[in-house]
Design a protein around this motif. Structure first.
Motif, short mmCIF file in Angstrom:
data_model
loop_
_atom_site.label_atom_id
_atom_site.label_comp_id
_atom_site.label_asym_id
_atom_site.label_seq_id
_atom_site.Cartn_x
_atom_site.Cartn_y
_atom_site.Cartn_z
N GLU A 568 -20.21 -2.41 -19.51
CA GLU A 568 -21.65 -2.66 -19.50
C GLU A 568 -22.00 -3.87 -18.63
OE1 GLU A 568 -23.15 -3.05 -23.41
OE2 GLU A 568 -22.49 -1.06 -24.07
N ALA A 569 -21.17 -4.89 -18.67
CA ALA A 569 -21.44 -6.12 -17.93
C ALA A 569 -20.95 -6.07 -16.49
CB ALA A 569 -20.79 -7.31 -18.64
N ARG A 570 -20.46 -4.90 -16.05
CA ARG A 570 -19.94 -4.74 -14.69
C ARG A 570 -18.78 -5.69 -14.41
NH1 ARG A 570 -23.45 -1.81 -11.37
NH2 ARG A 570 -24.48 -0.26 -12.70
N LEU A 571 -17.97 -5.94 -15.45
CA LEU A 571 -16.78 -6.78 -15.28
C LEU A 571 -15.52 -5.94 -15.18
CD1 LEU A 571 -17.53 -9.63 -17.87
CD2 LEU A 571 -17.74 -9.75 -15.39
N ILE A 572 -15.65 -4.64 -15.40
CA ILE A 572 -14.47 -3.78 -15.42
C ILE A 572 -13.83 -3.71 -14.04
CG2 ILE A 572 -15.66 -1.62 -14.93
CD1 ILE A 572 -12.84 -2.21 -17.52
N GLY A 573 -14.65 -3.87 -13.00
CA GLY A 573 -14.11 -3.84 -11.64
C GLY A 573 -13.16 -4.98 -11.37
N PRO A 574 -13.62 -6.24 -11.51
CA PRO A 574 -12.67 -7.36 -11.26
C PRO A 574 -11.50 -7.38 -12.24
CG PRO A 574 -14.80 -8.16 -12.09
CD PRO A 574 -14.99 -6.72 -11.74
N ILE A 575 -11.74 -6.98 -13.50
CA ILE A 575 -10.63 -6.95 -14.46
C ILE A 575 -9.61 -5.90 -14.04
CG2 ILE A 575 -10.00 -6.36 -16.83
CD1 ILE A 575 -12.58 -7.65 -17.75
N GLY A 576 -10.10 -4.70 -13.66
CA GLY A 576 -9.19 -3.63 -13.26
C GLY A 576 -8.39 -3.99 -12.02
N GLU A 577 -9.02 -4.67 -11.06
CA GLU A 577 -8.30 -5.06 -9.85
C GLU A 577 -7.23 -6.10 -10.17
OE1 GLU A 577 -9.27 -6.97 -5.43
OE2 GLU A 577 -10.87 -6.10 -6.66
N TRP A 578 -7.55 -7.02 -11.10
CA TRP A 578 -6.55 -8.02 -11.48
C TRP A 578 -5.37 -7.35 -12.17
CZ3 TRP A 578 -4.98 -9.40 -16.50
CH2 TRP A 578 -4.12 -10.50 -16.55
N VAL A 579 -5.63 -6.39 -13.07
CA VAL A 579 -4.54 -5.68 -13.75
C VAL A 579 -3.70 -4.93 -12.74
CG1 VAL A 579 -4.03 -3.81 -15.38
CG2 VAL A 579 -5.79 -5.50 -15.93
N LEU A 580 -4.35 -4.30 -11.74
CA LEU A 580 -3.62 -3.55 -10.71
C LEU A 580 -2.67 -4.47 -9.94
CD1 LEU A 580 -3.22 -0.94 -9.04
CD2 LEU A 580 -5.16 -1.67 -7.63
N ARG A 581 -3.14 -5.62 -9.51
CA ARG A 581 -2.30 -6.54 -8.75
C ARG A 581 -1.14 -7.06 -9.61
NH1 ARG A 581 -4.51 -8.14 -3.95
NH2 ARG A 581 -6.70 -7.58 -3.62
N THR A 582 -1.44 -7.39 -10.86
CA THR A 582 -0.40 -7.92 -11.76
C THR A 582 0.66 -6.87 -12.03
OG1 THR A 582 -2.04 -9.39 -12.78
CG2 THR A 582 0.01 -9.00 -13.98
N ALA A 583 0.22 -5.64 -12.30
CA ALA A 583 1.16 -4.57 -12.61
C ALA A 583 2.06 -4.25 -11.42
CB ALA A 583 0.40 -3.33 -13.06
N CYS A 584 1.48 -4.17 -10.22
CA CYS A 584 2.29 -3.88 -9.03
C CYS A 584 3.31 -4.99 -8.78
CB CYS A 584 1.36 -3.71 -7.82
SG CYS A 584 0.36 -2.20 -7.86
N LYS A 585 2.90 -6.23 -8.98
CA LYS A 585 3.80 -7.34 -8.77
C LYS A 585 5.00 -7.28 -9.71
CE LYS A 585 3.88 -12.42 -8.77
NZ LYS A 585 3.08 -13.66 -8.99
N GLU A 586 4.77 -6.94 -11.00
CA GLU A 586 5.87 -6.85 -11.96
C GLU A 586 6.74 -5.64 -11.70
OE1 GLU A 586 6.71 -9.10 -14.00
OE2 GLU A 586 4.94 -10.38 -13.83
N ALA A 587 6.11 -4.50 -11.35
CA ALA A 587 6.88 -3.28 -11.14
C ALA A 587 7.81 -3.38 -9.94
CB ALA A 587 5.92 -2.09 -10.97
N ALA A 588 7.46 -4.24 -9.00
CA ALA A 588 8.32 -4.38 -7.81
C ALA A 588 9.70 -4.91 -8.19
CB ALA A 588 7.65 -5.31 -6.81
N CYS A 589 9.85 -5.50 -9.40
CA CYS A 589 11.13 -6.05 -9.85
C CYS A 589 11.96 -5.02 -10.63
CB CYS A 589 10.91 -7.28 -10.72
SG CYS A 589 9.97 -8.58 -9.88
N TRP A 590 11.41 -3.85 -10.86
CA TRP A 590 12.11 -2.83 -11.64
C TRP A 590 12.90 -1.91 -10.72
CZ3 TRP A 590 6.98 -1.33 -14.52
CH2 TRP A 590 6.58 -2.39 -15.34
N PRO A 591 13.74 -1.05 -11.32
CA PRO A 591 14.47 -0.06 -10.50
C PRO A 591 13.51 0.83 -9.72
CG PRO A 591 15.42 -0.21 -12.68
CD PRO A 591 14.17 -1.03 -12.73
N GLU A 592 14.00 1.38 -8.61
CA GLU A 592 13.15 2.12 -7.70
C GLU A 592 12.68 3.45 -8.27
OE1 GLU A 592 15.18 2.56 -4.03
OE2 GLU A 592 15.14 0.43 -3.53
N ASP A 593 13.33 3.94 -9.32
CA ASP A 593 12.91 5.22 -9.90
C ASP A 593 11.95 5.03 -11.08
OD1 ASP A 593 14.78 4.01 -11.47
OD2 ASP A 593 15.80 5.88 -12.06
#
Length: 765
Positions: A568-593
């Motif tokens: 409702e407050a139009r905050l889902i966009g910046p929150i979602g982008e932050w989660v996306l960047r954080t998740a990709c950064k952590e997943a890069a340390c996992w196995p390739e599969d």
């Protein structure tokens, strides 16, 4: 002033003309003095052997007088210029030279008596010449300078030096006086010319004002009767000037009301000002002329003579009927909605204020009043699919129905967009708010025929009643708005009355929004990762990134509570982008599969920059696109024109995998499965729980989803598996992947990475 330079402008020419006229007016005095001097010289010097020279000099004097007279006659009635002033100066020089010659030729060989008589005559001639040439300093200079030079012959510088100095000073004083007089003369006439020009401009403006403008001048005598009626005023009165002359001003303005004495309030105000002899301005009053009412605006001030006697009033008037009618039309537009013709927000507020009686006093009366807010359901879909023109025509029909429903004491209007409102000024003992709201919902939910389209929209209603729901109009409107918000949250098509807890819930949402904004700035959010395992082998094939929030004072806050607030407050966009960047950064340390799944809201997909955000997150983290899986819900496809399908196709073009979350729980449609290629369909936990309890419907749904996914080449993931029995059941139904507490709760990134010790060891090596 001297005439030696050409000064452009009509004012300069008029001053030059005034100088010559003034000099010409006293020319006869100069001529008379010349004749007197001529006779005097013959009387004094004619018998002393000077007759031949005196005759020659007399002829020259008479000739100069004749020349001056001829030039003067030629100037009468003709336009003058600086050249005429110079010619006049030449005649003065000629006159001065003749008298200087007189002093030189008659000064020698005579006795003291003749010398005194000669000097007396010369002094008189100089005075008379200075007086006659004073307005024209060039002629005065031309006359007096030769006379001053001639004084040297009249007085012997060796024997009569004091007399020569005295005579010279006397002549110079006359010359200076001429210059001073000429300057004063020029200034006075220049001021007079300017004043005359201004008077002409004022007169011209007044004439233009009377004949060309919509206003007119008027005046009265001490008895308040019109005097000096102008043609313009007579025209406005529809009478001849003579007919209006001498008639009482108030009588003319009153028209037919003069006999009855029922005057408008404005006319009484005007009469009071006239009686008290006070200035007034911009008094607007109705005037009946030829059976029609016109609106006049009058202003005036009292007039007094030099002795302080009252002379009457003088003022200006104008017909402002058209301006007043335009102002009324503008006021009409300012209070009514131009599309539907219903009262607008401002008008509704005024009616509500009046119904509440100005706040506390009105709210305390018996019965009170009510305010209903109405919002159309599914109207945005009409605008999005058929365009705003069809939407406007639909709103017009909605307004017509609402006006028919509120045909009693209710007052309906349009707030804006697809929002309407109804004011019930006086509630009875049974209120009737519920009945009216039901009629509104039923009436507005019936199908509409707009051109060739048959449209269906519903209506949600929120209501508030004074004084219990608000003792002021602003509070009552806010309460009705909260009730409408509750009705929309319940699915729409219903009526909700205001309850005190709605305000508390709204305040809680507001505080939660403020806290959420603060949490986003202070990085109080964190991401947890829940394993996704292969159903048969039980090996981890991926994680789902889940955002969590732990407030310093309120503690952990459920996503089910703060995610709707973020949307409702139009905050889902910046929150979602932050989660996306954080998740990709952590997943890069996992196995390739091992993949990472990130939830994406409909608002994010509606924004054109979302694809760029995904590319940026992958590039900064170094994660391969095939290892990123974006989860979307069916709500993304409600509005097909949002561009979501296009963005999803662009993401697949990058190699990103797509997952359809909560399949079968939202706006289910198999059509979008043919337009967008998904890699995974996630089965909601509600179906898993139902199937584990042997509900035939849940079992059938899961089998159908698995069959559909297999036929389309998609994998299936069962959510919410918490027991070994549920795991065995989904395995038996053919689900390829499972997710739930049975395999692990959402965990920090460090715990997720600890599930791959061999990979960590290789990374350290």
């Amino acid at each position: 002033m001297m005439g030696l330079a050409v000064v452009p402008g009509d004012a300069a020419e008029r001053v030059l003309a005034a100088q010559l006229r003034s000099a010409d007016h006293v020319a006869l005095l100069r001529q008379a003095m010349n004749l007197f001097g001529l006779l005097f010289l013959w009387q004094v010097f004619g018998h002393h052997g000077s007759a031949p020279g005196l005759m020659l000099w007399s002829a020259a004097l008479l000739l100069s007088m004749a020349v001056g007279g001829i030039l003067r006659r030629r100037r009468n009635g003709a336009a003058v210029s600086a050249a005429d002033l110079r010619v006049h100066g030449f005649t003065g020089l000629l006159h001065g030279l003749i008298w200087a010659a007189c002093m030189m030729s008659l000064s020698a060989g005579h006795g003291a008596a003749q010398s005194v008589a000669h000097w007396t005559l010369i002094s008189c001639i100089m005075v008379c010449g200075a007086i006659s040439y004073a307005p024209t300093p060039l002629a005065a200079t031309g006359f007096l300078l030769p006379c001053i030079v001639g004084l040297g012959a009249l007085f012997d510088p060796r024997d009569q030096a004091p007399l020569l100095a005295l005579a010279t000073s006397y002549a110079l004083s006359l010359l200076v006086g001429c210059f001073l007089y000429a300057r004063t003369f020029a200034r006075q006439h220049s001021a007079s010319v300017q004043l005359e020009e201004k008077s002409e401009v004022v007169s011209l403006l007044l004439r233009e004002y009377e004949h060309g403008a919509s206003d007119w001048l008027w005046q009265t005598d001490p008895a308040r009767r019109l005097s000096g009626v102008s043609p313009r005023l007579a025209e406005m009165l529809g009478r001849a000037p003579a007919e209006a002359e001498g008639v009482l001003l108030v009588e003319l303005l009153a028209g037919n009301a003069w006999e009855s004495g029922l005057f408008p309030t404005e006319l009484h105000e005007l009469a009071d000002h006239l009686k008290r002899r006070e200035s007034f301005s911009n008094i607007v009053l109705p005037v009946e002329l030829d059976g029609k009412v016109r609106w006049w605006e009058l202003s005036a001030s009292p007039r007094y003579d030099e002795g302080g006697a009252f002379l009457g009033f003088r003022g200006v008037g104008s017909d402002i009927t058209e301006q007043r009618e335009s102002a009324e039309r503008i006021a009409q537009l300012a209070r009514f909605d131009p599309l539907t013709g219903l009262p607008n927000r401002t008008h509704l507020r005024d009616v509500l204020d009046q119904a509440m009686g100005g706040g506390m006093a009105g709210a305390a009366r018996a019965g009170g009043c009510a305010f209903l807010m109405i919002d159309l359901d599914r109207f945005k879909a009409v605008n999005d699919t058929l365009g705003h023109q069809i939407g406007d025509k639909l709103l017009t029909q909605v307004a017509r129905r609402l006006r028919h429903i509120c045909s009693g004491a209710e007052f309906c209007g349009r707030i804006g967009g697809d929002e309407f409102a109804v004011v019930i000024p006086q509630l009875g003992e049974t209120h009737g708010v519920d009945k009216l709201a039901a009629r509104i919902i039923n009436g507005l939910s019936a199908p509409y025929q707009v051109e060739e389209h048959t449209l269906y929209v519903g209506a949600s209603v929120g209501s508030a009643v004074s004084p219990q729901d608000g003792r002021e109009s602003e509070a009552l409107i806010r309460s009705a708005d909260l009730a409408l918000y509750r009705a929309k949250g319940d699915g729409g098509g219903v009526h909700c009355a205001y309850e005190p807890q709605l305000h508390a819930q709204a305040e809680e949402r507001r505080q939660l929004e403020l806290a959420l904004r603060d949490a986003l700035e202070k990085k109080q959010l964190h991401v947890l990762f829940q394993p996704v395992v292969e159903a048969q082998a039980g090996t981890v094939v991926g994680f789902e990134a889940l955002v969590r929030w732990t407030h310093p004072d309120m503690g952990p806050i459920s996503p089910a509570k703060f995610i709707p607030v973020a949307e409702e407050a139009r905050l889902i966009g910046p929150i979602g982008e932050w989660v996306l960047r954080t998740a990709c950064k952590e997943a890069a340390c996992w196995p390739e599969d091992v993949r990472i799944a990130v939830n994406v809201s409909a608002e994010q997909l509606a924004h054109p920059s979302f694809v760029g955000a995904v590319v940026s997150a992958l590039a900064q983290s170094g994660l391969e696109a095939r290892r990123l899986e974006l989860e979307v819900t069916e709500s993304v496809f409600v509005n097909a024109d949002t561009g979501a399908l296009k963005i999803l196709d662009q993401l697949r073009g990058l190699g990103v995998r797509l997952s359809l979350d909560d399949f079968g729980t939202g706006y289910s449609s198999l059509g979008y499965l043919s337009r967008t290629r998904f890699d995974t369909i996630k089965i909601d936990r509600s179906f898993v729980v139902g199937a584990s309890n042997n509900k035939a419907e849940s079992l059938a749904i899961i089998r159908a989803v698995v069959t559909l996914a297999d036929s389309l080449g998609m994998a299936t993931t069962a959510e919410g598996v918490e027991t070994e029995a549920e795991l065995a059941m989904v395995r038996g139904l053919g689900c390829r992947k499972v997710q739930g507490f049975y395999f692990g709760r959402p965990m920090p990134a460090s715990d997720a990475a600890a599930l791959f010790p061999a990979h960590q060891a290789r990374a350290r090596a």
